[in-house]
Design a protein around this motif. Structure first.
Motif, PDB file in Angstrom:
ATOM      1  N   PRO A   1       0.837  -1.206   0.000  1.00 42.10           N
ATOM      2  CA  PRO A   1       0.000   0.000   0.000  1.00 42.10           C
ATOM      3  C   PRO A   1       0.873   1.258   0.000  1.00 42.10           C
ATOM      4  CG  PRO A   1      -0.779  -1.591   1.629  1.00 42.10           C
ATOM      5  CD  PRO A   1       0.539  -2.096   1.134  1.00 42.10           C
ATOM      6  N   ILE A   2       0.374   2.318  -0.631  1.00 43.96           N
ATOM      7  CA  ILE A   2       1.125   3.565  -0.752  1.00 43.96           C
ATOM      8  C   ILE A   2       0.415   4.683   0.012  1.00 43.96           C
ATOM      9  CG2 ILE A   2       2.128   2.933  -2.973  1.00 43.96           C
ATOM     10  CD1 ILE A   2       0.020   4.625  -4.353  1.00 43.96           C
ATOM     11  N   VAL A   3       1.151   5.758   0.262  1.00 50.62           N
ATOM     12  CA  VAL A   3       0.567   6.960   0.868  1.00 50.62           C
ATOM     13  C   VAL A   3       0.729   8.084  -0.147  1.00 50.62           C
ATOM     14  CG1 VAL A   3       0.637   8.606   2.764  1.00 50.62           C
ATOM     15  CG2 VAL A   3       1.121   6.186   3.199  1.00 50.62           C
ATOM     16  N   THR A   4      -0.376   8.620  -0.606  1.00 48.57           N
ATOM     17  CA  THR A   4      -0.364   9.614  -1.664  1.00 48.57           C
ATOM     18  C   THR A   4      -0.707  10.997  -1.126  1.00 48.57           C
ATOM     19  OG1 THR A   4      -2.711   9.342  -2.235  1.00 48.57           O
ATOM     20  CG2 THR A   4      -1.125   7.849  -3.287  1.00 48.57           C
TER      21      THR A   4
ATOM     22  N   PRO B   1      -3.815   7.226   2.278  1.00 40.16           N
ATOM     23  CA  PRO B   1      -3.326   5.857   2.078  1.00 40.16           C
ATOM     24  C   PRO B   1      -4.190   5.125   1.050  1.00 40.16           C
ATOM     25  CG  PRO B   1      -3.802   6.316   4.403  1.00 40.16           C
ATOM     26  CD  PRO B   1      -4.421   7.400   3.607  1.00 40.16           C
ATOM     27  N   ILE B   2      -3.537   4.377   0.187  1.00 41.64           N
ATOM     28  CA  ILE B   2      -4.248   3.612  -0.829  1.00 41.64           C
ATOM     29  C   ILE B   2      -3.737   2.174  -0.815  1.00 41.64           C
ATOM     30  CG2 ILE B   2      -4.670   3.313  -3.303  1.00 41.64           C
ATOM     31  CD1 ILE B   2      -4.476   6.298  -3.660  1.00 41.64           C
ATOM     32  N   SER B   3      -4.656   1.233  -0.723  1.00 41.84           N
ATOM     33  CA  SER B   3      -4.308  -0.178  -0.866  1.00 41.84           C
ATOM     34  C   SER B   3      -4.992  -0.722  -2.113  1.00 41.84           C
ATOM     35  CB  SER B   3      -4.733  -0.979   0.368  1.00 41.84           C
ATOM     36  OG  SER B   3      -6.145  -0.931   0.537  1.00 41.84           O
ATOM     37  N   PHE B   4      -4.432  -1.801  -2.645  1.00 42.01           N
ATOM     38  CA  PHE B   4      -4.903  -2.354  -3.915  1.00 42.01           C
ATOM     39  C   PHE B   4      -5.363  -3.804  -3.722  1.00 42.01           C
ATOM     40  CE2 PHE B   4      -1.701   0.879  -4.799  1.00 42.01           C
ATOM     41  CZ  PHE B   4      -2.332   1.675  -5.747  1.00 42.01           C
TER      42      PHE B   4
ATOM     43  N   LEU C   1      -6.391 -11.068  -5.013  1.00 41.81           N
ATOM     44  CA  LEU C   1      -5.338 -10.475  -4.185  1.00 41.81           C
ATOM     45  C   LEU C   1      -5.929  -9.488  -3.186  1.00 41.81           C
ATOM     46  CD1 LEU C   1      -2.762  -9.701  -7.025  1.00 41.81           C
ATOM     47  CD2 LEU C   1      -2.513 -11.482  -5.280  1.00 41.81           C
ATOM     48  N   ALA C   2      -5.317  -9.452  -2.006  1.00 39.58           N
ATOM     49  CA  ALA C   2      -5.722  -8.497  -0.982  1.00 39.58           C
ATOM     50  C   ALA C   2      -4.477  -8.023  -0.244  1.00 39.58           C
ATOM     51  CB  ALA C   2      -6.696  -9.143  -0.002  1.00 39.58           C
ATOM     52  N   PRO C   3      -4.504  -6.821   0.348  1.00 44.32           N
ATOM     53  CA  PRO C   3      -3.347  -6.355   1.114  1.00 44.32           C
ATOM     54  C   PRO C   3      -3.068  -7.291   2.280  1.00 44.32           C
ATOM     55  CG  PRO C   3      -4.918  -4.573   0.712  1.00 44.32           C
ATOM     56  CD  PRO C   3      -5.592  -5.847   0.316  1.00 44.32           C
TER      57      PRO C   3
ATOM     58  N   GLU D   1      -8.304   4.846   4.891  1.00 43.17           N
ATOM     59  CA  GLU D   1      -7.768   4.054   3.770  1.00 43.17           C
ATOM     60  C   GLU D   1      -8.731   4.026   2.589  1.00 43.17           C
ATOM     61  OE1 GLU D   1      -6.416  -0.609   2.956  1.00 43.17           O
ATOM     62  OE2 GLU D   1      -7.354  -0.002   4.854  1.00 43.17           O
ATOM     63  N   LEU D   2      -8.173   4.208   1.409  1.00 45.25           N
ATOM     64  CA  LEU D   2      -8.926   4.077   0.165  1.00 45.25           C
ATOM     65  C   LEU D   2      -8.519   2.764  -0.490  1.00 45.25           C
ATOM     66  CD1 LEU D   2     -10.805   5.279  -2.027  1.00 45.25           C
ATOM     67  CD2 LEU D   2      -8.759   6.347  -3.028  1.00 45.25           C
ATOM     68  N   ARG D   3      -9.481   1.892  -0.706  1.00 45.56           N
ATOM     69  CA  ARG D   3      -9.198   0.590  -1.312  1.00 45.56           C
ATOM     70  C   ARG D   3      -9.522   0.650  -2.801  1.00 45.56           C
ATOM     71  NH1 ARG D   3      -8.462  -3.618   2.171  1.00 45.56           N
ATOM     72  NH2 ARG D   3      -9.314  -5.114   0.680  1.00 45.56           N
ATOM     73  N   VAL D   4      -8.534   0.375  -3.632  1.00 46.98           N
ATOM     74  CA  VAL D   4      -8.678   0.498  -5.083  1.00 46.98           C
ATOM     75  C   VAL D   4      -8.716  -0.893  -5.714  1.00 46.98           C
ATOM     76  CG1 VAL D   4      -7.554   1.287  -7.203  1.00 46.98           C
ATOM     77  CG2 VAL D   4      -7.590   2.764  -5.172  1.00 46.98           C
TER      78      VAL D   4
END
Length: 382
Positions: free
Chosen positions: A332-335, A344-347, A352-354, A368-371
């Motif tokens: 996950p990244i912090v934008t 924070p963004i997780s994908f 797949l999951a973080p 958290e924003l989940r994309v």
């Protein structure tokens, strides 16, 4: 004044100036650094570093001033290796960009201008170059910090009794040099190997230890871990800077002695008139070990407050492949949002999951924003 003394004074002044140049939070110094960054010849000697020359592997490219590549590529290489993709950065020419999966570009002086996105545009995120972790303290706070998670407090209380732990604060030059060479340097080597960005002994002694103190955690009177901290009474800030465990023993670094030392420093700061404890910085990736560790101490997370506040990173995802998706889900990244807040963004996708072990919850960060990667790429996995 003899030549040796003159050289010593000049060297000390040079180290003090360099430390200020690299670490000051003064707007005047930051602006001057940004102006020099834009004007110096080396800024025009941008490099492109490729993580691999093998198109079948997950490939990163860093683009920007060469001196800052070390702040990103070693971490990306480590995370790539954990996906069973062979590491090995090498210089890349412009034509090899076609093989890049993920590209990081460092922008000096200010954020890049927004790009007009279309259906074919690669997903692109704006990140701060560094994150800073600062813990506000509570005056006259007694005992283990109440802001810590309950399980951490309970564990520390048990371990303090079991191992007969104590905190020793010293201004002894002899003890500092023992710490620097037998704790700090071996720990840097154990943690980072050739990618270590250590502080030279002159700067460590003159700009950190002599302007602060050495905090040693002992077990049965024997030091097992230490932290050289800089004390800044004018801003009531304690800055944790050089950390090390005895002999650089990695098992000791990973056990709870490390968090106990940090907690004791927070307790000492709270009881001695320091309103803030600066835990230093980390890359804008929540999977970074220092991010997860410092988060446990309940800091406020902000973009870095020194010259890195005028440096920005764009992360572009150029190809949709299983290895790319695996990397994004695991990291996950912090934008930076348009309003300057940290997002924070997780994908994830259907497969797949973080990792459950990675948390992006911290003061200073938006929820958290989940994309969904399928939505991000507008397609299913290739």
């Amino acid at each position: 004044m003899n030549h040796t003394l003159s050289a010593s004074i000049v060297g000390a002044l040079a180290r003090a100036g360099r430390y200020c140049w690299d670490n000051s939070e003064s707007p005047a110094v930051i602006s001057a650094r940004a102006a020099v960054d834009r004007a110096e010849p080396w800024t025009r000697r941008d490099v492109r570093l490729h993580s691999s020359r093998f198109p079948a592997d997950l490939t990163f490219t860093y683009a920007g001033p060469g001196k800052y590549a070390t702040y990103f590529m070693p971490f990306l290489e480590l995370r790539r290796s954990q996906l069973a993709v062979p590491p090995g950065p090498s210089e890349a020419d412009a034509d090899s960009l076609v093989d890049t999966d993920i590209m990081l570009e460092l922008h000096v002086g200010g954020p890049p201008k927004p790009v007009r996105t279309g259906e074919a545009a690669a997903p692109r995120f704006l990140l701060p170059s560094r994150l800073q972790f600062v813990v506000p303290t509570t005056p006259r706070q007694q005992g283990i910090l109440p802001g810590l998670p309950r399980k951490v407090r309970q564990s520390l209380a048990r371990q303090r009794v079991r191992h007969d732990r104590d905190l020793v604060i010293t201004n002894s030059a002899e003890k500092f040099h023992d710490f620097y060479y037998n704790y700090y340097l071996p720990t840097m080597e154990s943690r980072h190997g050739p990618a270590a960005r250590g502080v030279d002994p002159g700067t460590a002694y003159g700009q950190i230890f002599k302007r602060g103190a050495l905090f040693l955690l002992t077990e049965q009177k024997v030091p097992v871990a230490g932290m050289a901290c800089r004390l800044e009474p004018r801003t009531r800030t304690l800055r944790t800077r050089l950390f090390g465990v005895s002999g650089g023993e990695i098992s000791r670094y990973l056990d709870d002695a490390t968090i106990d030392l940090n907690v004791r420093i927070l307790e000492w700061a709270a009881s001695n008139g320091y309103d803030f404890v600066d835990l230093s910085t980390s890359e804008p990736f929540a999977s970074k070990g220092t991010f997860q560790f410092k988060r446990k101490l309940r800091p406020i997370v902000t973009p870095a407050r020194n010259h890195f506040s005028r440096k920005y990173v764009t992360l572009s995802i150029l190809r949709d492949r299983p290895a790319v998706r695996s990397f994004l889900a695991a990291n996950p990244i912090v934008t930076l949002s348009p309003d300057g807040t940290l997002q924070p963004i997780s994908f994830h996708d259907t497969d797949l999951a973080p990792p459950a072990s990675i948390s992006v919850n911290a003061a200073g960060l938006r929820p958290e924003l989940r994309v969904d990667l399928d939505e991000l790429f507008g397609t299913s996995t290739n």
